[in-house]
Enzyme design. Structure first.
Site, PDB file in Angstrom:
ATOM      1  N   CYS A 110      -0.604  -1.732   8.270  1.00  0.00           N
ATOM      2  CA  CYS A 110      -1.794  -2.087   7.481  1.00  0.00           C
ATOM      3  C   CYS A 110      -1.729  -3.569   7.098  1.00  0.00           C
ATOM      4  CB  CYS A 110      -1.854  -1.208   6.243  1.00  0.00           C
ATOM      5  SG  CYS A 110      -3.372  -1.393   5.291  1.00  0.00           S
ATOM      6  N   CYS A 111      -0.572  -4.019   6.605  1.00  0.00           N
ATOM      7  CA  CYS A 111      -0.425  -5.433   6.232  1.00  0.00           C
ATOM      8  C   CYS A 111      -0.583  -6.331   7.450  1.00  0.00           C
ATOM      9  CB  CYS A 111       0.943  -5.682   5.594  1.00  0.00           C
ATOM     10  SG  CYS A 111       1.060  -5.211   3.864  1.00  0.00           S
ATOM     11  N   CYS A 196      -2.843  -5.836  -3.248  1.00  0.00           N
ATOM     12  CA  CYS A 196      -3.864  -4.808  -3.029  1.00  0.00           C
ATOM     13  C   CYS A 196      -3.663  -3.660  -4.017  1.00  0.00           C
ATOM     14  CB  CYS A 196      -3.765  -4.274  -1.607  1.00  0.00           C
ATOM     15  SG  CYS A 196      -4.182  -5.474  -0.336  1.00  0.00           S
ATOM     16  N   CYS A 199      -1.309  -0.606  -3.369  1.00  0.00           N
ATOM     17  CA  CYS A 199       0.108  -0.943  -3.177  1.00  0.00           C
ATOM     18  C   CYS A 199       0.679  -1.731  -4.348  1.00  0.00           C
ATOM     19  CB  CYS A 199       0.287  -1.742  -1.888  1.00  0.00           C
ATOM     20  SG  CYS A 199      -0.362  -0.887  -0.456  1.00  0.00           S
ATOM     21  N   CYS A 221       4.706  -8.577   2.551  1.00  0.00           N
ATOM     22  CA  CYS A 221       3.661  -8.050   3.423  1.00  0.00           C
ATOM     23  C   CYS A 221       3.797  -8.598   4.830  1.00  0.00           C
ATOM     24  CB  CYS A 221       2.287  -8.392   2.859  1.00  0.00           C
ATOM     25  SG  CYS A 221       1.970 -10.149   2.743  1.00  0.00           S
TER      26      CYS A 221
END
Ligand code: SF4
Length: 234
Positions: A110-111, A196, A199, A221
Site C-alpha cells: 500500500c505504501c 495516514c 496506520c 513507509c
C-alpha cells in the site's frame, strides 16, 4: 566535492544558516516533501525566505485524517504555498476494489503504491530535496545526515537536505512557538507522529514516537529508504 565532505562541513550548523549556505552553494531546482507535520512546516518556514514558491510535495494517499487535509488547505492559503499533491495511479476506491484494504493485508505494498512510486516519479526534475526528518524521530533515523547524496531507482541523483536532523522535540516546539507557526491539531490529541489515519495510533508512553504507525509492525513507509544513498555520502 564528495558527499562525505559536504555532510561533515554542514554538520552542526544552525538550520537557517545551513539552508542559506546549501542554496548558495548548490544550483538546480529544489523541492520539499511535507506531510504537514511540524518539522516540515519549520523547514518550509525557513525556505520561504529564499524560495517563496518552492514546490511543496504532499503525498495525497487518500487516507489522511480529515484534520490533516483541513490543516494542509488552511496553511496553503495562509502561506500561499505552491502545493503539489502527489497521487497514486489508482484512486482509493479502485485500489480497494482490486486489492481490498491493503493497509491491513500488505501495508508495504500500500505504501509503495500510494507513496513511494508517486514520490520517486515526482522527484525526477529536482536537484535539491529538502525534508523535515530528524534523527530522534525513530531508531531507523539515528544515522541521518544533514546532507546526503541520493539516487532514485531511475538513476537520477539529487542532494537530500535534512536541516533539522540534529534537533530534539524541545527545539522543534520552541521554534514553532517563537515564530507563531500553527500546528496540526492532532498533536494536542496525543499523536507525536501523524501519517495516514488507518496506520496512525498513539504510541505507548516512552516508546519510539513512530511506534504508533502501522501498529508497530514497521517504522518507515519507504519514501526515505527506497532511494539509495551515494557511495560517498557517509
Ligand atoms: Fe497505505 Fe497506511 Fe501506507 Fe498510508 S501509511 S499508504 S494507508 S499502508
Amino acid at each position: 566535492m564528495s558527499g562525505q565532505d559536504i555532510s561533515v562541513r554542514y554538520e552542526g550548523m544552525h538550520p537557517p544558516q545551513l539552508i542559506e549556505r546549501v542554496l548558495a552553494e548548490n544550483q538546480g531546482p529544489a523541492c520539499i516533501t511535507c506531510s504537514f507535520q511540524v518539522e516540515g512546516m519549520i523547514v518550509l518556514h525557513l525556505l520561504r525566505r529564499y524560495l517563496a514558491d518552492i514546490p511543496v510535495l504532499f503525498l495525497d494517499t487518500g487516507y489522511h485524517f480529515a484534520e490533516t487535509y483541513a490543516y494542509r488547505d488552511r496553511m496553503t492559503k495562509l502561506w500561499n504555498l505552491n502545493l503539489v499533491n502527489l497521487t497514486a495511479q489508482q484512486s482509493v476506491a479502485e485500489q480497494e476494489a482490486q486489492f481490498g484494504k491493503l493497509f491491513r493485508s500488505d501495508p508495504g505494498r500500500c505504501c509503495y503504491l500510494r507513496k513511494v512510486e508517486p514520490l520517486m516519479r515526482a522527484l525526477e526534475p529536482y536537484k535539491l530535496w529538502f525534508t523535515g526528518l530528524r534523527r530522534q524521530r525513530s531508531s531507523t533515523r539515528h544515522t541521518l545526515k544533514v546532507l546526503e547524496h541520493h539516487q532514485l531507482p531511475s538513476g537520477h541523483e539529487l542532494l537530500k537536505v535534512n536541516p533539522l536532523a540534529a534537533w530534539d522535540w524541545e527545539q522543534v516546539w520552541n521554534y514553532a512557538a517563537e515564530h507563531g507557526i500553527e500546528s496540526l491539531p492532532l498533536y494536542e490529541e496525543g499523536y507525536p507522529s501523524i501519517g495516514c489515519q488507518p496506520c496512525t495510533a498513539k504510541p505507548a508512553q516512552g516508546a519510539d514516537p513512530r511506534s504508533g504507525r502501522w501498529g508497530g509492525t514497521k517504522l518507515e513507509c519507504g519514501i526515505h529508504t527506497i532511494s539509495k544513498q551515494g557511495e560517498q555520502a557517509c
